[in-house]
Design a protein around this motif. Sequence first.
Motif, PDB file in Angstrom:
ATOM      1  N   MET A 203       0.848  -1.197   0.000  1.00 46.86           N
ATOM      2  CA  MET A 203       0.000   0.000   0.000  1.00 46.86           C
ATOM      3  C   MET A 203       0.883   1.246   0.000  1.00 46.86           C
ATOM      4  N   ALA A 204       0.641   2.148  -0.960  1.00 45.22           N
ATOM      5  CA  ALA A 204       1.393   3.391  -1.022  1.00 45.22           C
ATOM      6  C   ALA A 204       1.012   4.281   0.156  1.00 45.22           C
ATOM      7  N   SER A 205       1.979   5.022   0.648  1.00 46.62           N
ATOM      8  CA  SER A 205       1.766   5.936   1.766  1.00 46.62           C
ATOM      9  C   SER A 205       2.082   7.356   1.307  1.00 46.62           C
ATOM     10  N   ILE A 206       1.123   8.263   1.478  1.00 46.61           N
ATOM     11  CA  ILE A 206       1.249   9.630   0.959  1.00 46.61           C
ATOM     12  C   ILE A 206       1.000  10.623   2.084  1.00 46.61           C
ATOM     13  N   LEU A 207       1.870  11.605   2.185  1.00 48.59           N
ATOM     14  CA  LEU A 207       1.746  12.664   3.189  1.00 48.59           C
ATOM     15  C   LEU A 207       1.441  13.980   2.496  1.00 48.59           C
ATOM     16  N   PHE A 208       0.340  14.610   2.912  1.00 51.23           N
ATOM     17  CA  PHE A 208       0.027  15.975   2.484  1.00 51.23           C
ATOM     18  C   PHE A 208       0.410  16.930   3.603  1.00 51.23           C
ATOM     19  N   ILE A 209       1.051  18.038   3.244  1.00 50.41           N
ATOM     20  CA  ILE A 209       1.385  19.086   4.208  1.00 50.41           C
ATOM     21  C   ILE A 209       0.620  20.345   3.816  1.00 50.41           C
ATOM     22  N   LYS A 210      -0.364  20.680   4.586  1.00 54.07           N
ATOM     23  CA  LYS A 210      -1.116  21.934   4.454  1.00 54.07           C
ATOM     24  C   LYS A 210      -1.538  22.283   5.864  1.00 54.07           C
ATOM     25  N   THR A 211      -0.814  23.186   6.491  1.00 47.31           N
ATOM     26  CA  THR A 211      -0.969  23.395   7.927  1.00 47.31           C
ATOM     27  C   THR A 211      -2.013  24.439   8.281  1.00 47.31           C
ATOM     28  N   SER A 212      -2.087  25.519   7.546  1.00 45.54           N
ATOM     29  CA  SER A 212      -2.975  26.628   7.883  1.00 45.54           C
ATOM     30  C   SER A 212      -3.046  27.559   6.667  1.00 45.54           C
ATOM     31  N   SER A 213      -3.901  28.555   6.687  1.00 42.86           N
ATOM     32  CA  SER A 213      -4.921  28.851   7.664  1.00 42.86           C
ATOM     33  C   SER A 213      -6.169  28.014   7.368  1.00 42.86           C
ATOM     34  N   LEU A 214      -7.283  28.321   8.018  1.00 42.22           N
ATOM     35  CA  LEU A 214      -8.478  27.500   7.840  1.00 42.22           C
ATOM     36  C   LEU A 214      -8.920  27.479   6.380  1.00 42.22           C
ATOM     37  N   GLY A 215      -8.974  28.641   5.744  1.00 43.30           N
ATOM     38  CA  GLY A 215      -9.380  28.675   4.342  1.00 43.30           C
ATOM     39  C   GLY A 215      -8.454  27.857   3.458  1.00 43.30           C
ATOM     40  N   ASP A 216      -7.140  27.944   3.722  1.00 46.58           N
ATOM     41  CA  ASP A 216      -6.171  27.169   2.939  1.00 46.58           C
ATOM     42  C   ASP A 216      -6.387  25.669   3.122  1.00 46.58           C
ATOM     43  N   VAL A 217      -6.652  25.266   4.346  1.00 46.72           N
ATOM     44  CA  VAL A 217      -6.893  23.855   4.634  1.00 46.72           C
ATOM     45  C   VAL A 217      -8.127  23.359   3.873  1.00 46.72           C
ATOM     46  N   ILE A 218      -9.193  24.127   3.906  1.00 48.86           N
ATOM     47  CA  ILE A 218     -10.415  23.735   3.198  1.00 48.86           C
ATOM     48  C   ILE A 218     -10.169  23.684   1.693  1.00 48.86           C
ATOM     49  N   HIS A 219      -9.396  24.628   1.186  1.00 49.55           N
ATOM     50  CA  HIS A 219      -9.123  24.666  -0.256  1.00 49.55           C
ATOM     51  C   HIS A 219      -8.299  23.475  -0.724  1.00 49.55           C
ATOM     52  N   HIS A 220      -7.651  22.778   0.207  1.00 49.52           N
ATOM     53  CA  HIS A 220      -6.880  21.599  -0.181  1.00 49.52           C
ATOM     54  C   HIS A 220      -7.728  20.323  -0.191  1.00 49.52           C
ATOM     55  N   MET A 221      -8.888  20.343   0.427  1.00 51.79           N
ATOM     56  CA  MET A 221      -9.687  19.130   0.569  1.00 51.79           C
ATOM     57  C   MET A 221     -10.067  18.483  -0.764  1.00 51.79           C
ATOM     58  N   PRO A 222     -10.449  19.247  -1.809  1.00 53.81           N
ATOM     59  CA  PRO A 222     -10.761  18.584  -3.079  1.00 53.81           C
ATOM     60  C   PRO A 222      -9.579  17.824  -3.673  1.00 53.81           C
ATOM     61  N   ALA A 223      -8.360  18.314  -3.449  1.00 50.68           N
ATOM     62  CA  ALA A 223      -7.181  17.601  -3.946  1.00 50.68           C
ATOM     63  C   ALA A 223      -7.078  16.223  -3.298  1.00 50.68           C
ATOM     64  N   LEU A 224      -7.395  16.150  -2.014  1.00 45.00           N
ATOM     65  CA  LEU A 224      -7.363  14.870  -1.320  1.00 45.00           C
ATOM     66  C   LEU A 224      -8.460  13.935  -1.841  1.00 45.00           C
ATOM     67  N   THR A 225      -9.646  14.486  -2.084  1.00 45.53           N
ATOM     68  CA  THR A 225     -10.738  13.667  -2.619  1.00 45.53           C
ATOM     69  C   THR A 225     -10.348  13.036  -3.949  1.00 45.53           C
ATOM     70  N   GLU A 226      -9.744  13.841  -4.820  1.00 48.05           N
ATOM     71  CA  GLU A 226      -9.325  13.318  -6.122  1.00 48.05           C
ATOM     72  C   GLU A 226      -8.175  12.330  -6.001  1.00 48.05           C
ATOM     73  N   ALA A 227      -7.252  12.625  -5.101  1.00 48.81           N
ATOM     74  CA  ALA A 227      -6.132  11.706  -4.898  1.00 48.81           C
ATOM     75  C   ALA A 227      -6.636  10.341  -4.449  1.00 48.81           C
ATOM     76  N   ARG A 228      -7.656  10.341  -3.584  1.00 47.71           N
ATOM     77  CA  ARG A 228      -8.233   9.077  -3.112  1.00 47.71           C
ATOM     78  C   ARG A 228      -8.860   8.290  -4.267  1.00 47.71           C
ATOM     79  N   LYS A 229      -9.538   8.992  -5.183  1.00 48.18           N
ATOM     80  CA  LYS A 229     -10.146   8.313  -6.326  1.00 48.18           C
ATOM     81  C   LYS A 229      -9.081   7.762  -7.267  1.00 48.18           C
ATOM     82  N   ALA A 230      -7.999   8.547  -7.455  1.00 45.56           N
ATOM     83  CA  ALA A 230      -6.943   8.114  -8.364  1.00 45.56           C
ATOM     84  C   ALA A 230      -6.061   7.029  -7.765  1.00 45.56           C
ATOM     85  N   ARG A 231      -5.906   7.057  -6.444  1.00 47.66           N
ATOM     86  CA  ARG A 231      -5.041   6.084  -5.758  1.00 47.66           C
ATOM     87  C   ARG A 231      -5.833   5.410  -4.639  1.00 47.66           C
ATOM     88  N   PRO A 232      -6.826   4.598  -4.968  1.00 52.73           N
ATOM     89  CA  PRO A 232      -7.690   4.010  -3.939  1.00 52.73           C
ATOM     90  C   PRO A 232      -6.960   3.074  -2.990  1.00 52.73           C
TER      91      PRO A 232
END
Length: 315
Positions: A1-30
């Motif tokens: 199983m591949a292990s992937i680390l995302f680093i997005k620490t702050s601020s709140l808006g920045d963190v939320i803006h990164h969430m779609p990238a994680l959703t897509e990454a999950r679909k591409a790398r289930p």
Amino acid sequence: MASILFIKTSSLGDVIHHMPALTEARKARPDARFTWLVEEAFAPLVRLHSAVAEVIPVAWRRWRKSLYAPATLSEIAGNLRAIRAPRYDEIVDSQGLLRTAVIARLARGRRHGYDTASIREPLAALFYDVRHSVSRDLHAVERNRILSGLALGFTPQGAPDFGLDRARLASPGPRYGVLLHATARPGKQWPEAHWIALGHALAGQGIDLVLPWGTDAERARSERIASALPRARVPERAPLDAVARLIAGAQFVVGVDTGLLHLAAALGVPLVAIFAGSKPGLTGPVGSGPIAVLGAQGTQPTVAAIADAVANIAR
């Protein structure tokens, strides 16, 4: 199983803006296991995303207040051990700051980030193994999606999916709207008198108004506004997962350019955004629900315009 680390620490808006990238990454790398390193205050919200297997909280905002205290140094040392313990196949720093680039360098694995022309702090690019070119003229959500796709081998497609389920988070109960007046930058604020006038204009809708807050000054402002309105209340301060549930249950949200505004957009709550000191084209709210953006950098919308927008989106 591949292990992937995302680093997005702050601020709140920045963190939320990164969430779609994680959703897509999950679909591409289930088959991959995703870890997210984030500022401790935002960890409860990040844990609501179903693709997150592990959260590594950091406390830079708290640590820097007493950086050389023995307890702080001990906590930092423990945090560094947690960062270095696993070996990741890929590490993606979408924050683009020197501080987060150093964290990426301390972690073990192939490190991805923006190149010097694409990053907020160009020196940070020197710490990555692979540097990617992503236009700075794009919305923050798209920049995160493109960077993550380049790093992990997928092409972003379709509308952003923040990975948050409004229906699951919301609780049944009385109807209410949320007013988000609080922001750290004075230039983004809307006058207190305007909020009171808006509250009176909305009073005829027969719903309560809720005014969350994050600091003592914001609480005092919430209480002043609420005291001038017939059906308004100020909730107790709560962690972000509880705030997400509060916002998810709202009939509508009106807010200035602040992190909670982007959370409302991510949840698909009908939303009226007030912009006065920032550019909505680069950091405006993005989501699946009805969104009205009024104002622009240096130009504040009127109370009447906001009230009309609420009437249109909350039908």
